[in-house]
Design a protein around this motif. Structure first.
Motif, PDB file in Angstrom:
ATOM      1  N   UNK B 414       0.831  -1.194   0.000  1.00 44.62           N
ATOM      2  CA  UNK B 414       0.000   0.000   0.000  1.00 44.62           C
ATOM      3  C   UNK B 414       0.876   1.259   0.000  1.00 44.62           C
ATOM      4  N   UNK B 415       1.886   1.233   0.875  1.00 44.30           N
ATOM      5  CA  UNK B 415       2.798   2.365   0.994  1.00 44.30           C
ATOM      6  C   UNK B 415       3.473   2.689  -0.343  1.00 44.30           C
ATOM      7  N   UNK B 416       3.749   1.652  -1.134  1.00 45.19           N
ATOM      8  CA  UNK B 416       4.444   1.862  -2.407  1.00 45.19           C
ATOM      9  C   UNK B 416       3.470   2.110  -3.566  1.00 45.19           C
ATOM     10  N   UNK B 417       2.175   2.224  -3.254  1.00 43.72           N
ATOM     11  CA  UNK B 417       1.200   2.458  -4.312  1.00 43.72           C
ATOM     12  C   UNK B 417       0.814   1.193  -5.046  1.00 43.72           C
ATOM     13  N   UNK B 418       0.917   0.055  -4.375  1.00 44.16           N
ATOM     14  CA  UNK B 418       0.611  -1.218  -5.018  1.00 44.16           C
ATOM     15  C   UNK B 418      -0.765  -1.742  -4.670  1.00 44.16           C
ATOM     16  N   UNK B 419      -1.019  -2.992  -5.043  1.00 48.88           N
ATOM     17  CA  UNK B 419      -2.324  -3.620  -4.832  1.00 48.88           C
ATOM     18  C   UNK B 419      -2.155  -4.988  -4.162  1.00 48.88           C
ATOM     19  N   UNK B 420      -3.248  -5.432  -3.534  1.00 46.52           N
ATOM     20  CA  UNK B 420      -3.233  -6.689  -2.785  1.00 46.52           C
ATOM     21  C   UNK B 420      -2.877  -7.866  -3.681  1.00 46.52           C
ATOM     22  N   UNK B 421      -3.427  -7.887  -4.898  1.00 47.29           N
ATOM     23  CA  UNK B 421      -3.204  -9.049  -5.744  1.00 47.29           C
ATOM     24  C   UNK B 421      -2.960  -8.645  -7.192  1.00 47.29           C
ATOM     25  N   UNK B 422      -1.823  -9.008  -7.725  1.00 51.78           N
ATOM     26  CA  UNK B 422      -1.517  -8.748  -9.128  1.00 51.78           C
ATOM     27  C   UNK B 422      -2.114  -9.822 -10.012  1.00 51.78           C
ATOM     28  N   UNK B 423      -2.163 -11.036  -9.475  1.00 53.34           N
ATOM     29  CA  UNK B 423      -2.848 -12.139 -10.137  1.00 53.34           C
ATOM     30  C   UNK B 423      -3.182 -13.182  -9.074  1.00 53.34           C
ATOM     31  N   UNK B 424      -3.981 -14.140  -9.439  1.00 54.46           N
ATOM     32  CA  UNK B 424      -4.503 -15.209  -8.558  1.00 54.46           C
ATOM     33  C   UNK B 424      -5.802 -14.770  -7.876  1.00 54.46           C
ATOM     34  N   UNK B 425      -6.059 -13.477  -7.750  1.00 57.13           N
ATOM     35  CA  UNK B 425      -7.344 -13.028  -7.227  1.00 57.13           C
ATOM     36  C   UNK B 425      -7.399 -12.891  -5.719  1.00 57.13           C
ATOM     37  N   UNK B 426      -8.614 -12.692  -5.227  1.00 60.05           N
ATOM     38  CA  UNK B 426      -8.859 -12.452  -3.805  1.00 60.05           C
ATOM     39  C   UNK B 426      -9.516 -13.685  -3.177  1.00 60.05           C
ATOM     40  N   UNK B 427     -10.563 -14.170  -3.868  1.00 60.94           N
ATOM     41  CA  UNK B 427     -11.248 -15.373  -3.392  1.00 60.94           C
ATOM     42  C   UNK B 427     -11.650 -15.281  -1.939  1.00 60.94           C
ATOM     43  N   UNK B 428     -11.324 -16.340  -1.198  1.00 67.02           N
ATOM     44  CA  UNK B 428     -11.647 -16.411   0.215  1.00 67.02           C
ATOM     45  C   UNK B 428     -10.445 -15.969   1.047  1.00 67.02           C
ATOM     46  N   UNK B 429      -9.277 -16.430   0.637  1.00 67.95           N
ATOM     47  CA  UNK B 429      -8.078 -16.276   1.458  1.00 67.95           C
ATOM     48  C   UNK B 429      -7.601 -14.836   1.614  1.00 67.95           C
ATOM     49  N   UNK B 430      -7.819 -13.997   0.590  1.00 70.31           N
ATOM     50  CA  UNK B 430      -7.225 -12.664   0.646  1.00 70.31           C
ATOM     51  C   UNK B 430      -8.250 -11.567   0.944  1.00 70.31           C
ATOM     52  N   UNK B 431      -9.467 -11.987   1.295  1.00 78.58           N
ATOM     53  CA  UNK B 431     -10.557 -11.053   1.520  1.00 78.58           C
ATOM     54  C   UNK B 431     -10.227  -9.990   2.558  1.00 78.58           C
TER      55      UNK B 431
END
Ligand SMILES: Cc1cc2nc3c(=O)[nH]c(=O)nc-3n(C[C@H](O)[C@H](O)[C@H](O)COP(=O)(O)OP(=O)(O)OC[C@H]3O[C@@H](n4cnc5c(N)ncnc54)[C@H](O)[C@@H]3O)c2cc1C
Lengths: 262, 465
Positions: B414-431
């Protein structure tokens, strides 16, 4: 130790296509590479040099464009290159090829060891290596899977006899054709490629050969006459089994027995 | 929202719709596979599995589930890594793998129309045989196209060609109430209202079931050359990446990897890697129509690497050589997995000039929290795969340290202006991490969109939002 490695330029794609009408192998002149089996021979040579010093030369017979495989060998660590190229050499079978290369080797200077790949991906005969040794009158071992010892007088190697592995000693000067996977071939180095960019390659024509005998080179020197080339038939018959693991194991076992595979 | 408890009569009704008892599974008949995905962190057994073969069947099943308020989770090959295809609320799993046919290759519009259960490797082989190219190249080739679209899969050609989204022209979808809809089409341009097709891409089966995909193709490049570039340290390797990007050369892939991970893959595959000189490597891939053209593309890049501490630049220009470097690269996930007892992953993406910071930070966290962390990934597009390894930690200690490491990593992204997931998605585990990292309003908008598509929340409930 001075080593000479025999290498060949082959079609770049592993899917050989035969023109169904003319029966001629379709070749895309731009898409070529070093015979994959020869990479093992070059790797073996460079490793031997790294261990015991000396020089690695590579030699090929082919069209002038085969220069690219020589340059590739330089990028893998070879020091010197020779190309046997002449219209008179065209159409050579194994016998004429081995003869011509053995003549070239006589011009390449003193050597202790000649290394060859096991076979080529386009010719597939695995005979050129052993026949060269005949012409040079030196001992030869084929299907070498490992070099056990580098001695002063010769090499101790393991040879794959299909049903057994034989450990043998072979005296220099000699010819060894190495099996696939003797060593994992290194990738060509960009740094070496640049450094050897202007390195001279020795071109050898028919006129340069020590023993000029037209009846022994090219088509004239080839007792083999190709009648027809055709792609091997592919068997794509498939059967799909279903059921539980036990049921499927049972079915496969019965099939194998039925067909006398086991 | 409460769901109807799934009963035997529901099974019988589904059976009537499908009319084939091999394609409707219930109770004991359900294979354990259906309860998890490839990473296996999320477990839940469905009440029934339906193996659909047509859009009409999907529509009828959805209508039934909608009328009866039964959760439905769509499954492709189950190669996902975030539990997206796991039916966490039970109900029906809709297995799409049987819908795997090519419907049309349109050479005039450069599109291919396929069913969503087609495997990526089958699609790639099919188009290449016909002289075309489907650029998206995620690591797992047995994933389905439907799964790829639903996670907006990225992969190893993203630097030059972009991601799955960039190749989806049109979709046929079944809405939660069973209605069938065509979105997008074979058109190259589209300025006709909200882009619903693009909402479906990456929606992990929450908005609609994809039953037909029109994909964009490219002419097949005739040649590729890869460069394997050894460096003395991971830092030196990663620091070179922005310089490569700045040079305006456009490789299809820029991957980084460490010696340690390569060793894991040597053990896992039982084959040797063609070079041992570096502690870290970059792999670059270029494509074009001839060796000469590609050489002119990489010449400058090779010099840049050498100026920045590369020990050499090794050239892979044949199938055999490519296999000796790309096969290990393709095995890293499995190789790391087999080097430990359990692992969890972080797939953050950051602006690509910040990737070195993340890699360095992983090393710091690893020391600080005392947990083994390995990473590799797509240096050229800023997407890292970071694996946190359990080894012989106790369950409670693992949980504690893993959570702490994850928290720090997501904060860093977040600090570097990024995102939680570049690929593989959010699904259940990364919610949880998505919710923490996203603006409240952004999440509310997502929930609103979900509610418009799926007012009864029956399609893949418990995921993303
Ligand atoms: C070794 C390995 C390497 C990988 N490398 C990459 C990589 O490089 N890049 C990358 O992006 N991913 C990668 N993945 C992750 C995974 O392969 C992708 O997420 C893939 O897209 C999942 O496809 P699947 O068919 O297995 O879908 P599943 O796992 O079955 O499902 C994934 C999601 O898609 C939904 N879905 C599937 N089909 C449909 C449909 N027809 N309609 C609506 N929703 C649907 C499911 O509901 C679920 O939410 C890798 C996985 C492994 C194991």
């Amino acid at each position: 130790m001075n080593i000479i490695v025999c290498i060949k330029q082959v079609p770049g794609s592993n899917k050989a296509e035969v023109d169904p009408v003319t029966g001629v192998l379709k070749r895309d002149g731009n898409d070529t590479k070093m015979n994959p089996y020869d990479l093992y021979a070059v790797e073996t040579a460079v490793r031997l040099k790294e261990q015991s010093g000396g020089k690695v030369s590579v030699i090929t017979m082919g069209p002038p464009s085969a220069e690219s495989v020589i340059r590739e060998a330089f990028a893998m660590g070879a020091d010197e290159g020779f190309i046997l190229t002449d219209r008179k050499f065209a159409g050579a079978d194994v016998l004429a090829t081995s003869y011509t290369i053995s003549q070239g080797i006589k011009m390449a200077g003193e050597y202790d060891l000649i290394l060859c790949g096991k076979q080529t991906t386009d010719g597939d005969t695995a005979q050129v290596g052993p026949e060269i040794s005949e012409y040079l009158n030196i001992p030869c071992i084929a299907n070498v899977t490992s070099i056990e010892e580098i001695g002063d007088k010769g090499l101790t190697v393991l040879m794959d006899m299909q049903t057994a592995i034989e450990k043998c000693f072979i005296e220099y000067p000699c010819l060894v054709s190495v099996d696939k996977d003797i060593f994992l071939p290194r990738l060509p180095s960009y740094v070496k490629m640049k450094a050897s960019k202007d390195q001279k390659i020795n071109f050898i024509t028919y006129e340069d050969l020590p023993d000029k005998d037209e009846t022994k080179v090219g088509l004239n020197g080839s007792p083999t006459k190709v009648q027809r080339i055709f792609p091997p038939s592919v068997n794509d018959k498939r059967e799909l089994f279903s059921g539980t693991a036990e049921e499927m194991t049972e079915t496969v076992l019965t099939k194998l027995k039925e067909n006398k595979f086991i | 929202m409460s769901y109807k408890a799934f009963e035997k009569t529901d099974y019988e009704n589904l059976l009537k719709i499908i009319n084939d008892d091999e394609r409707v599974l219930y109770g004991e008949e359900i294979n354990e596979e259906y309860s998890h995905d490839e990473l296996g962190g999320t477990h839940s057994v469905p009440d029934a599995v339906v193996k659909a073969l047509t859009t009409e069947e999907v529509s009828a099943v959805m209508k039934y589930a909608y009328d009866n308020v039964i959760p439905v989770t769509v499954r492709g090959s189950g190669t996902g890594l975030v539990g997206a295809c796991v039916p966490v609320m039970g109900g029906i799993v809709l297995d799409m793998s049987g819908m795997n046919k090519v419907l049309e290759l349109d050479e005039e519009n450069l599109t291919i129309t396929v069913e969503p259960g087609m495997l990526l490797m089958e699609l790639a082989a099919y188009v290449e045989e016909n002289g075309f190219f489907y650029p998206p190249d995620p690591g797992e080739k047995t994933a389905t196209i439907g799964g790829n679209i639903s996670t907006n899969a990225g992969g190893m050609r993203a630097v030059k060609y972009g991601v799955t989204r960039d190749y989806v022209r049109g979709l046929t979808v079944v809405l939660p109430n069973g209605e069938v809809l065509n979105l997008g089409g074979k058109v190259v341009k589209n300025s006709s209202g909200f882009d619903l097709k693009n909402l479906i891409v990456g929606s992990e089966g929450l908005l609609a079931v994809i039953t037909k995909c029109v994909l964009k193709l490219m002419p097949l490049p005739k040649k590729t050359v890869s460069l394997l570039i050894p460096f003395k340290s991971l830092h030196a390797a990663i620091e070179t990446v922005p310089k490569i990007i700045r040079s305006k050369a456009i490789p299809t892939a820029v991957e980084f990897m460490e010696r340690e991970v390569i060793k894991d893959s040597e053990t896992y595959l039982g084959t040797a890697f063609p070079d041992k000189s570096g502690d870290a490597y970059l792999i670059l891939k270029f494509d074009g129509n001839s060796k000469q053209e590609i050489e002119s593309l990489y010449d400058n890049v090779a010099s840049i690497c050498l100026e920045n501490g590369a020990m050499d630049v090794l050239i892979s220009d044949t199938d055999e050589r490519d296999e000796s470097i790309w096969k290990p690269r393709g095995s890293f996930l499995e190789a790391i997995k087999s080097s430990t007892t359990y692992m969890d992953e972080v797939d953050i993406v950051v602006p690509r000039n910040r990737i070195a910071e993340v890699v360095k930070y992983c090393m710091e966290i690893s020391e600080q929290i005392k947990i083994r962390i390995k990473s590799f990934g797509h240096a050229g597009d800023g997407n890292l795969h970071i694996y946190i390894l359990k080894d012989d930690l106790s369950d409670t200690e693992w949980e504690k340290r893993m959570k702490a490491a994850m928290k720090l990593l997501y904060e860093k992204a977040r600090e570097l202006g990024g995102k939680v997931s570049g690929e593989h998605g959010i699904g259940f585990a990364k919610r949880e991490y998505l919710h923490e990292s996203s603006h409240k309003t952004e999440m509310e908008l997502m929930r609103g969109i979900k509610a418009v598509f799926d007012p009864k929340n029956i399609l893949n409930p418990g995921k993303i939002v």
